[in-house]
Design an enzyme around this catalytic site. Structure first.
Site, mmCIF file in Angstrom:
data_model
loop_
_atom_site.group_PDB
_atom_site.id
_atom_site.type_symbol
_atom_site.label_atom_id
_atom_site.label_comp_id
_atom_site.label_asym_id
_atom_site.label_seq_id
_atom_site.Cartn_x
_atom_site.Cartn_y
_atom_site.Cartn_z
ATOM 1 N N GLU A 149 20.506 29.244 34.995
ATOM 2 C CA GLU A 149 20.243 28.774 36.361
ATOM 3 C C GLU A 149 21.559 28.480 37.091
ATOM 4 O OE1 GLU A 149 17.394 25.375 38.498
ATOM 5 O OE2 GLU A 149 17.642 25.402 36.326
ATOM 6 N N GLU B 182 14.191 16.892 33.578
ATOM 7 C CA GLU B 182 13.089 17.553 34.294
ATOM 8 C C GLU B 182 12.607 18.778 33.517
ATOM 9 O OE1 GLU B 182 12.818 20.843 37.645
ATOM 10 O OE2 GLU B 182 14.249 19.254 38.114
ATOM 11 N N HIS B 183 13.541 19.551 32.996
ATOM 12 C CA HIS B 183 13.170 20.726 32.198
ATOM 13 C C HIS B 183 12.455 20.317 30.911
ATOM 14 C CE1 HIS B 183 15.325 24.437 33.812
ATOM 15 N NE2 HIS B 183 15.571 23.504 34.716
ATOM 16 N N HIS C 49 18.525 16.504 35.708
ATOM 17 C CA HIS C 49 17.871 17.804 35.829
ATOM 18 C C HIS C 49 17.454 18.340 34.459
ATOM 19 C CE1 HIS C 49 18.179 22.310 36.067
ATOM 20 N NE2 HIS C 49 17.283 22.084 37.004
ATOM 21 N N GLU D 199 16.319 25.097 26.367
ATOM 22 C CA GLU D 199 16.454 24.734 27.775
ATOM 23 C C GLU D 199 17.910 24.666 28.211
ATOM 24 O OE1 GLU D 199 14.037 24.639 30.194
ATOM 25 O OE2 GLU D 199 13.109 25.566 28.441
#
Length: 419
Positions: free
Chosen positions: A127, A50-51, A47, A120
């Protein structure tokens, strides 16, 4: 509409479907590497990658990536799942080449600049915090953890915060080096597209990638268990899971039909008994999910602490009753819901594109929708009940969050399922 597939010499697969009359298209690169492929010390790295894809490459800054897609009115995004990471764009047909070039650049040539990694990292930790503050999100993470304990498959896709805090540039490079290889990539496109043009783009942008070696992945084992977290919330949240068939299992469609009849809509057993007759919750739903080597059927509902014990007890009773007595009318409605959902969804190029990639990953080919519909139609009431009887004997898991002290424990519930 014609599906075309082609494999490059290095193993990357290209699959497209032209949808005549459309002026738009969806294109995407599916990398068959997700949360279940992460080493323990790198939990959350898929993940994180992905960022980082959107933070800049050697050829484009982060701002330029956003500008290039929005200059033509397009949309660029990505997501990470248990088994894949997808990078995709929705654009006008005339801009397909631009979108493929952008996707290739952000996947194959990200900078991973140290300052961007720190930015990030903070975003991802926010998140994670947001999920922890959202009961009907976090409860599914907990449900996965108790279903597949001490396994990569059971970890949250975002990763534990402690792992995300230590992921560095070397971890990102190690994961991409091991898993971002052409034989694990599928370039898919649907809508107003030209297969030959996309194939030429694939050869130009991805053809020089070297194949990677084997990367064994630990099999998923549904074990089951219970997690109960008491907190002073307005509602008590309940999630139940039972082991279900994997994607290629012959009963995968029976699982979908059974789950839909049980809790897939307002006519379902759970909704009618628990919401309509007893008023125990606002909504309750069931669904079946299938993966490479495992699957699960899950049920979720929220209610008051005072009503939780009754809700749990009635839910288990309705599951058991469904396995014994699902009728042809209920099963026919479930089949109709599944069929309509499939066919209506395929009017969207985005849904078509995703289906192309998923089917190719599972089956090595793209079954026509008519074949999938036929498999759904084969599930009659007798087969649905037989699947339900099998399901009641499978391992189970339960997660509870909120004012949950009055809920029965999992051992008592599984005993009633098998009765």
């Amino acid at each position: 509409m014609t599906v075309c597939t082609h494999a490059l010499p290095n193993g990357l697969r290209v699959v497209t479907e032209d949808m005549p009359g459309l002026a738009s298209a969806t294109v995407g690169l599916w990398v068959l590497a997700g949360a279940r492929h992460e080493p323990d010390r790198q939990a959350g790295v898929a993940h994180f990658l992905e960022h980082m894809a959107f933070k800049g490459t050697r050829h484009r800054s982060a701002a330029r990536i956003a500008e290039e897609i929005e200059e033509v009115g397009g949309y660029l995004n990505a997501y990470t799942s248990k088994e894949a990471t997808a990078y995709y764009a929705r654009i006008l047909s005339e801009d397909v080449a631009r979108a493929v070039d952008l996707i290739a650049d952000i996947v194959l040539d990200p900078l991973f600049a140290p300052d961007d990694i720190e930015v990030e990292r903070g975003v991802i930790l926010q998140e994670i915090g947001q999920v922890l503050d959202t009961p009907d999100d976090v409860i599914f993470d907990w449900l996965q953890e108790v279903s597949y304990p001490d396994q990569p498959f059971g970890r949250p896709i975002l990763g534990p915060a402690e792992s995300v805090r230590r992921i560095g540039r070397a971890d990102l490079l190690a994961f991409t080096g091991r898993f971002y290889t052409p034989e694990r990539m599928i370039l898919a496109a649907a809508g107003g597209i030209d297969h030959d043009a996309i194939l030429r783009l694939a050869e130009d942008l991805f053809g020089r990638l070297a194949p990677g070696g084997a990367a064994p992945v630990a099999p998923a084992r549904f074990v089951g268990g219970e997690r109960r977290v008491e907190k002073g919330l307005e509602q008590a949240h309940l999630a139940i899971a039972l082991e279900a068939p994997a994607a290629r299992d012959e009963d995968a469609h029976a699982a979908q039909v059974f789950a839909t009849a049980l809790g897939g809509g307002m006519s379902s057993r759970l909704f009618q008994e628990i919401r309509e007759r007893r008023g125990l919750c606002y909504s309750i739903h069931a669904q079946a999910a299938a993966y490479e080597d495992t699957g699960n059927l899950t049920i979720y509902a929220g209610t008051s602490g005072e009503d939780l014990a009754e809700l749990v007890t009635v839910t288990i009773e309705e599951m058991r009753r469904a396995a014994d007595s699902l009728g042809e009318g209920e099963v026919a409605r479930a089949r109709a819901q599944l069929k309509a959902g499939l066919l209506m969804g395929l009017e969207s190029p985005s849904a078509r594109c995703e289906r192309l990639a998923r089917m190719l990953a599972i089956w090595g080919r793209v079954p026509p929708p008519e074949e999938t519909v036929a498999r759904i139609e084969e599930v009659d009431a007798a087969r649905a009940r037989a699947f339900g009887a099998w399901l009641m004997r499978r391992p189970a898991a339960m997660a509870l969050y909120g004012p949950v002290a009055g809920a029965p424990d999992l051992a008592a519930l599984t005993g009633r399922l098998a009765a």
